[in-house]
Design a protein around this motif. Structure first.
Motif, PDB file in Angstrom:
ATOM      1  N   MET A  91      -4.650  -0.129  -7.286  1.00 57.60           N
ATOM      2  CA  MET A  91      -3.643  -1.135  -6.457  1.00 57.60           C
ATOM      3  C   MET A  91      -3.691  -0.885  -5.047  1.00 57.60           C
ATOM      4  O   MET A  91      -3.431  -1.940  -4.190  1.00 57.60           O
ATOM      5  CB  MET A  91      -2.096  -1.113  -6.983  1.00 57.60           C
ATOM      6  N   MET A  92      -3.718   0.335  -4.526  1.00 60.05           N
ATOM      7  CA  MET A  92      -4.075   0.402  -2.986  1.00 60.05           C
ATOM      8  C   MET A  92      -5.089  -0.245  -2.551  1.00 60.05           C
ATOM      9  O   MET A  92      -5.110  -0.739  -1.422  1.00 60.05           O
ATOM     10  CB  MET A  92      -4.115   2.106  -2.652  1.00 60.05           C
ATOM     11  N   SER A 144      -4.511  -3.790  -2.576  1.00 59.84           N
ATOM     12  CA  SER A 144      -3.633  -4.345  -1.411  1.00 59.84           C
ATOM     13  C   SER A 144      -4.390  -4.111   0.035  1.00 59.84           C
ATOM     14  O   SER A 144      -3.976  -4.826   0.797  1.00 59.84           O
ATOM     15  CB  SER A 144      -2.226  -3.465  -1.192  1.00 59.84           C
ATOM     16  N   ILE A 145      -5.052  -3.245   0.078  1.00 58.21           N
ATOM     17  CA  ILE A 145      -6.063  -3.133   1.352  1.00 58.21           C
ATOM     18  C   ILE A 145      -6.834  -4.323   1.475  1.00 58.21           C
ATOM     19  O   ILE A 145      -6.960  -5.064   2.383  1.00 58.21           O
ATOM     20  CB  ILE A 145      -7.006  -1.830   1.569  1.00 58.21           C
ATOM     21  N   TRP A 161      -5.155  -4.568 -11.013  1.00 55.76           N
ATOM     22  CA  TRP A 161      -5.268  -3.781 -12.294  1.00 55.76           C
ATOM     23  C   TRP A 161      -5.482  -4.908 -13.463  1.00 55.76           C
ATOM     24  O   TRP A 161      -6.245  -3.952 -14.398  1.00 55.76           O
ATOM     25  CB  TRP A 161      -3.932  -2.977 -12.321  1.00 55.76           C
ATOM     26  N   TYR A 214       2.333   2.094  -3.376  1.00 52.16           N
ATOM     27  CA  TYR A 214       1.452   2.802  -4.231  1.00 52.16           C
ATOM     28  C   TYR A 214       1.145   4.218  -3.699  1.00 52.16           C
ATOM     29  O   TYR A 214       0.811   5.161  -4.749  1.00 52.16           O
ATOM     30  CB  TYR A 214       0.196   1.807  -4.480  1.00 52.16           C
ATOM     31  N   LYS A 267      -4.907  -7.667   2.314  1.00 56.68           N
ATOM     32  CA  LYS A 267      -4.270  -7.482   3.656  1.00 56.68           C
ATOM     33  C   LYS A 267      -5.282  -7.466   4.916  1.00 56.68           C
ATOM     34  O   LYS A 267      -4.799  -7.951   5.814  1.00 56.68           O
ATOM     35  CB  LYS A 267      -2.903  -6.530   4.003  1.00 56.68           C
ATOM     36  N   LEU A 300      -4.177   3.518 -11.829  1.00 57.45           N
ATOM     37  CA  LEU A 300      -3.298   2.374 -11.629  1.00 57.45           C
ATOM     38  C   LEU A 300      -2.988   2.131  -9.807  1.00 57.45           C
ATOM     39  O   LEU A 300      -3.175   1.270  -9.261  1.00 57.45           O
ATOM     40  CB  LEU A 300      -2.290   2.037 -12.558  1.00 57.45           C
ATOM     41  N   SER A 301      -2.380   3.436  -9.717  1.00 56.39           N
ATOM     42  CA  SER A 301      -1.992   3.389  -8.258  1.00 56.39           C
ATOM     43  C   SER A 301      -2.906   3.317  -7.224  1.00 56.39           C
ATOM     44  O   SER A 301      -2.851   2.440  -6.302  1.00 56.39           O
ATOM     45  CB  SER A 301      -0.813   4.537  -7.928  1.00 56.39           C
ATOM     46  N   PHE A 302      -4.057   4.068  -7.451  1.00 56.46           N
ATOM     47  CA  PHE A 302      -5.115   4.078  -6.467  1.00 56.46           C
ATOM     48  C   PHE A 302      -5.871   2.603  -6.501  1.00 56.46           C
ATOM     49  O   PHE A 302      -6.258   2.025  -5.536  1.00 56.46           O
ATOM     50  CB  PHE A 302      -5.907   5.392  -6.526  1.00 56.46           C
ATOM     51  N   LEU A 356       2.817  11.685  -7.981  1.00 55.82           N
ATOM     52  CA  LEU A 356       2.032  12.098  -9.225  1.00 55.82           C
ATOM     53  C   LEU A 356       1.330  13.049  -8.929  1.00 55.82           C
ATOM     54  O   LEU A 356       1.217  14.096  -9.818  1.00 55.82           O
ATOM     55  CB  LEU A 356       1.311  10.837  -9.641  1.00 55.82           C
ATOM     56  N   MET A 389       3.910   6.395  -4.866  1.00 55.69           N
ATOM     57  CA  MET A 389       3.461   6.768  -6.483  1.00 55.69           C
ATOM     58  C   MET A 389       2.468   7.818  -6.731  1.00 55.69           C
ATOM     59  O   MET A 389       2.687   8.928  -7.227  1.00 55.69           O
ATOM     60  CB  MET A 389       3.317   5.356  -7.197  1.00 55.69           C
ATOM     61  N   PHE A 423       0.833  -1.387   0.029  1.00 53.03           N
ATOM     62  CA  PHE A 423       0.053   0.053  -0.045  1.00 53.03           C
ATOM     63  C   PHE A 423       0.768   1.221   0.048  1.00 53.03           C
ATOM     64  O   PHE A 423       0.556   2.217  -0.932  1.00 53.03           O
ATOM     65  CB  PHE A 423      -1.004   0.004   1.110  1.00 53.03           C
ATOM     66  N   LEU A 467      -1.965   7.161 -12.317  1.00 55.84           N
ATOM     67  CA  LEU A 467      -2.565   7.655 -10.945  1.00 55.84           C
ATOM     68  C   LEU A 467      -3.740   6.638 -10.432  1.00 55.84           C
ATOM     69  O   LEU A 467      -3.829   6.015  -9.522  1.00 55.84           O
ATOM     70  CB  LEU A 467      -3.198   9.052 -10.865  1.00 55.84           C
TER      71      LEU A 467
END
Lengths: 287, 337, 254
Positions: free
Chosen positions: B131-132, B135-136, B254, A270, B139, B127-129, A277, A273, A267, B125
């Motif tokens: 993936m956040m 991951s939540i 993703w 990302y 986990k 993509l990163s959100f 950005l 990242m 987490f 952006l």
């Protein structure tokens, strides 16, 4: 966390950084010069791992030879991809570049499934790398040290290629002004092919180097490409020094993150990242 | 030069053809569970949900020109919230409502941050959100079940306490729930596309700057598009949970965001029906090809390459050429007659 | 005459190149001002700064004595500043009608309506029709704007610029790439619109005969600065202006 484990984990992080860097370097070169954002770059890393696995484990070739041959084979795949596909991708809008290279990801991961099967494989460690060295009184795996050295050596080679000599000069000229380069008589299509091959070879080498310690599986391509995106974004898209810095940051963040925040380390990466950005979209070292 | 009689006739003819096609489609969808059995009904439910997902995605991609790789995150939020509600209470509609609202809220917050950027930066952006979120879910084992996901989610009855309660536990009866909600969702989307809002979004796709110089905040409209497509993704996720009776973290990865994207590309991005036709083709092709080879992704990959390099109008524009007569359309780079 | 726009000490540089160097400018309501000057003089950059496409490094812009220097584009449009573009910037995939419809719906505050049919807003429709008649594109209303001829796209540009009902409208080379006949027609159109709608226009134009014939005021730019500013007669007499146009015979002296 005491000083000893701080150093230990730092070295683990550095070796991780090197894999990321080898993928991110090619990604960055391709973006900076060819202006293409390549989802399939992680798949070249994956191919490197599979080639190395076959050469070293199945064909029982010498370890060093396997590494070099695997990287070379990925270079040939790169040549074919560039000639038949990527050349047509360069002029497309960025969104379509992403989509099309994603299509290539699908093709390549099914190709390896077809040839090698979908199972996870970890070949045994080569004899020369078995064992540990003591660092501050704690045993550290030799192979990880080797990966750090190998990564730095490749970095040196890339630097030499790009900063010294005719080829690097041509590449840099083309990167800063394509039309001018064509006007000066630089054969840009051929140059682009060589650039793409270099990017592929470096990623393939990264994959090859990973086989004794990281699993070989069809999913490694998509796993590493997202991390490599994180790396290149943090450093600044198209910025090679930035990518190196980004790889160090992400590798170390991974290693220390596992120690400090074991549940949210992914987490955090990302989040990093996204923050870069949002706050500095050009990246830490981007102009 | 006013419209010629010929042109008016052609328009009327096209409208009639479109109406007949729509009527026929609804009729087939309505009688499908009685006539074609559980397997086809199951398949049709999946296609309808994917169609809703893709149609909502295209509001962002085709209509506003923004490519999101985080769509799976909203889909998964819808799915997980709906699953949690259905595991706790047994109100199907509450589960849907919760899923849509949670996804919509997440899309508003994330969209507020992402829509400052476009193109690659926007894609990275999202993509990163996404993936956040992944991951939540991966986990937070206590709540989400971690990599096991949430299982044994009941197909709760469609009920409003004190008013009515309808059992929808069979695949056939649940299919009708899906059909009604998807039809409603797509009808609303159709209205949206033909509203002033839809015009503003298409304007953004064609020339952002001109939209700003028309007096509209580009960021606000991008955010609206983002929130709408996020809600539609959440709705699709919510609908999927009772069908599968489970939710799993793979929904948020993703690579799962590629699903609505592929459907949209396949069908055609510049057409309202494109994503839905694409969803149908994608799903049916997957089912059929999977019978002959396990390498379905490879076929999909080649299809994507061919589509992007050769037929960016998608299947619908080809079909349109056969069914309807056109006067000419315009692509971003110029005119294609 | 009242001051509508006031620009003070505007500075903008790109990579060390000073594109706009301490420009002061006032525009009076109800006038037609032309900005002239050689290529690279900073005409388009000045318009970009005033309309908000780019932000200045220093200086201030006021509309009706209210500072707008760093307002976002769309808020400036709502306050009454609009523009056209030197290179046609239309919505190619939308119909000609829709190209005008969007700014009109935006001005009337309907643009975010999510579920109502956009063709059912009668006031908007009437306004769109009127503008399209004014620029002479009504007959092509259902064509995709991308298929229009170059000349028609230039007319559409003007239509889109006046659609937000601006008080101050910048037209950046409205006649770019047109033949002399079309050129004249467009200028007639602009004069007509100025009169009929009581619009304040600022145009960038290259044809000096035209500039001197239609303008109330001429602003001459060179190397990012305002070299001269006055009535057409004053400009014709101006030494510096004659100098930068020397040899081109544009002022009719040679």
């Amino acid at each position: 966390m005491d000083f000893q484990s701080l150093v230990y984990q730092g070295l683990i992080g550095l070796s991780l950084s090197m894999y990321l860097w080898l993928v991110a370097a090619g990604l960055t070169i391709a973006f900076g010069i060819l202006r293409v954002l390549n989802f399939a770059h992680g798949s070249l890393y994956m191919l490197g791992a599979y080639f190395a696995f076959t050469l070293y484990y199945s064909l029982k070739l010498n370890f060093w030879l396997s590494m070099v041959l695997a990287a070379g084979l990925v270079g040939i795949v790169g040549l074919i991809l560039e000639r038949f596909l990527f050349r047509r991708i360069y002029p497309l809008e960025e969104a379509y570049q992403l989509i099309l290279t994603f299509g290539i990801v699908l093709i390549l991961s099914d190709t390896v499934k077809m040839i090698w099967g979908g199972v996870f494989m970890i070949p045994p460690m080569p004899n020369i790398f078995v064992g540990t060295v003591n660092i501050l009184g704690r045993p550290f795996p030799v192979y990880n040290l080797f990966v750090i050295c190998a990564g730095l050596a490749v970095t040196g080679l890339i630097w030499l290629l790009l900063e010294r000599g005719w080829w690097g000069k041509t590449v840099r000229a083309t990167a800063s002004d394509r039309e001018m380069a064509s006007a000066l008589g630089i054969n840009t299509p051929v140059l682009f092919t060589t650039v793409f091959i270099l990017a592929a070879v470096v990623a393939g080498l990264g994959g090859a180097l990973s086989i004794p310690v990281r699993v070989v599986a069809p999913g490694v391509g998509t796993a590493i490409i997202v991390q490599a995106f994180v790396v290149t974004v943090i450093g600044g898209l198209g910025n090679l020094k930035g990518a190196f810095l980004g790889a160090l940051i992400v590798g170390l963040a991974n290693a220390y993150g596992i120690l400090l925040f074991p549940t949210i380390e992914l987490f955090l990466i990302y989040l990093l990242m996204a923050l870069v950005l949002l706050v500095r979209p050009k990246g830490l070292l981007g102009g | 030069m006013e419209k010629t009689i010929g042109e008016i006739r052609m328009e009327n003819r096209n409208r009639v053809v479109a109406r007949w096609l729509l009527g026929l489609l609804l009729l087939v969808l309505f009688i499908l569970p009685w006539t074609l059995g559980t397997y086809v009904t199951w398949t049709a439910s999946n296609i309808l949900i994917l169609a809703l997902y893709a149609a909502g995605f295209n509001i962002l991609f085709g209509y506003s020109g923004l490519l999101s790789f985080g769509q799976a995150g909203f889909y998964a939020i819808g799915a997980y919230v709906c699953a949690k509600i259905l595991l706790g209470t047994s109100f199907l509609l509450l589960g849907f409502l919760g899923g849509v609202l949670a996804a919509g809220l997440a899309a508003l917050i994330i969209g507020f941050l992402c829509t400052r950027h476009t193109q690659i930066y926007f894609a990275m952006l999202t993509l990163s959100f996404g993936m956040m979120i992944h991951s939540i879910i991966w986990k937070w084992r206590d709540v989400t079940g971690g990599d096991d996901g949430l299982v044994n989610v009941p197909r709760a009855p469609l009920a409003i306490p004190g008013l009515f309660s309808i059992d929808v536990s069979s695949v056939e009866s649940y299919y009708y729930v899906v059909l009604v909600i998807v039809a409603l969702g797509i009808f609303l989307l159709w209205r949206m596309v033909n509203s002033p809002l839809g015009l503003a979004l298409q304007g953004i796709r064609d020339s952002e700057q001109r939209v700003a110089f028309s007096g509209l905040s580009i960021q606000k409209f991008r955010l609206i598009a983002f929130a709408i497509s996020g809600m539609y993704a959440g709705m699709a996720g919510s609908l999927m949970v009772p069908l599968l009776k489970s939710a799993d973290p793979g929904m948020a990865h993703w690579t799962a965001s590629a699903e609505p994207l592929m459907a949209t590309l396949l069908g055609g991005i510049y057409n309202f029906a494109g994503p839905m036709v694409g969803a149908f083709i994608l799903y049916v092709a997957k089912e059929l090809i999977a019978r002959y080879t396990e390498y379905w992704s490879m076929v999909l990959g080649f299809t994507v390459v061919v589509l992007v390099l050769g037929f960016r109008g998608g299947v619908v524009s080809v079909l349109q050429g056969l069914l309807f007569r056109r006067t000419g359309t315009v692509s971003k780079r110029g005119v294609d007659a | 005459m009242t001051g509508l726009l006031r620009v003070e000490g505007l500075i903008k540089s790109f990579d060390g190149f000073l594109a706009i160097n301490r420009v002061d400018l006032q525009i009076q309501a109800g006038t037609l001002t032309s900005i002239i000057g050689p290529n690279g003089a900073g005409k388009t950059t000045l318009i970009n700064l005033i309309t908000g496409k780019i932000n200045p490094d220093a200086g201030r812009v006021y509309l009706d004595e209210i500072e707008i220097t760093r307002l976002p584009i769309h808020e400036r449009v709502r306050k009454g500043i609009s523009r056209s573009f030197q290179i046609s910037n239309i919505f190619p995939r939308l119909t000609v009608f829709q190209n005008i419809q969007l700014p009109v719906l935006a001005r009337l505050g309907y643009a975010a309506f999510p579920l109502a049919s956009r063709d059912k807003f009668s006031q908007a429709n009437a306004e769109v029709e009127e503008i399209m008649h004014a620029v002479g594109l009504w007959g092509k209303k259902d064509q995709p704007a991308g298929v229009l001829s170059h000349g028609d796209q230039r007319l559409l540009e003007i239509g889109m610029a006046i659609a937000p009902r601006p008080r101050l409208c910048f037209l950046d080379e409205p006649c770019a790439g047109m033949n002399p006949v079309e050129h004249g027609q467009v200028l007639d159109l602009i004069m007509h619109l100025a009169q009929e709608r009581n619009l304040t226009f600022v145009i960038v134009e290259h044809d000096m005969d035209v500039v001197f014939a239609v303008s109330d005021r001429v602003v001459v730019m060179n190397k990012g600065e305002i070299l001269a500013d006055g009535t057409p007669d004053m400009i014709k007499q101006h030494e510096g202006v004659r100098e930068i146009y020397l040899g081109e015979d544009v002022l009719g002296y040679a």
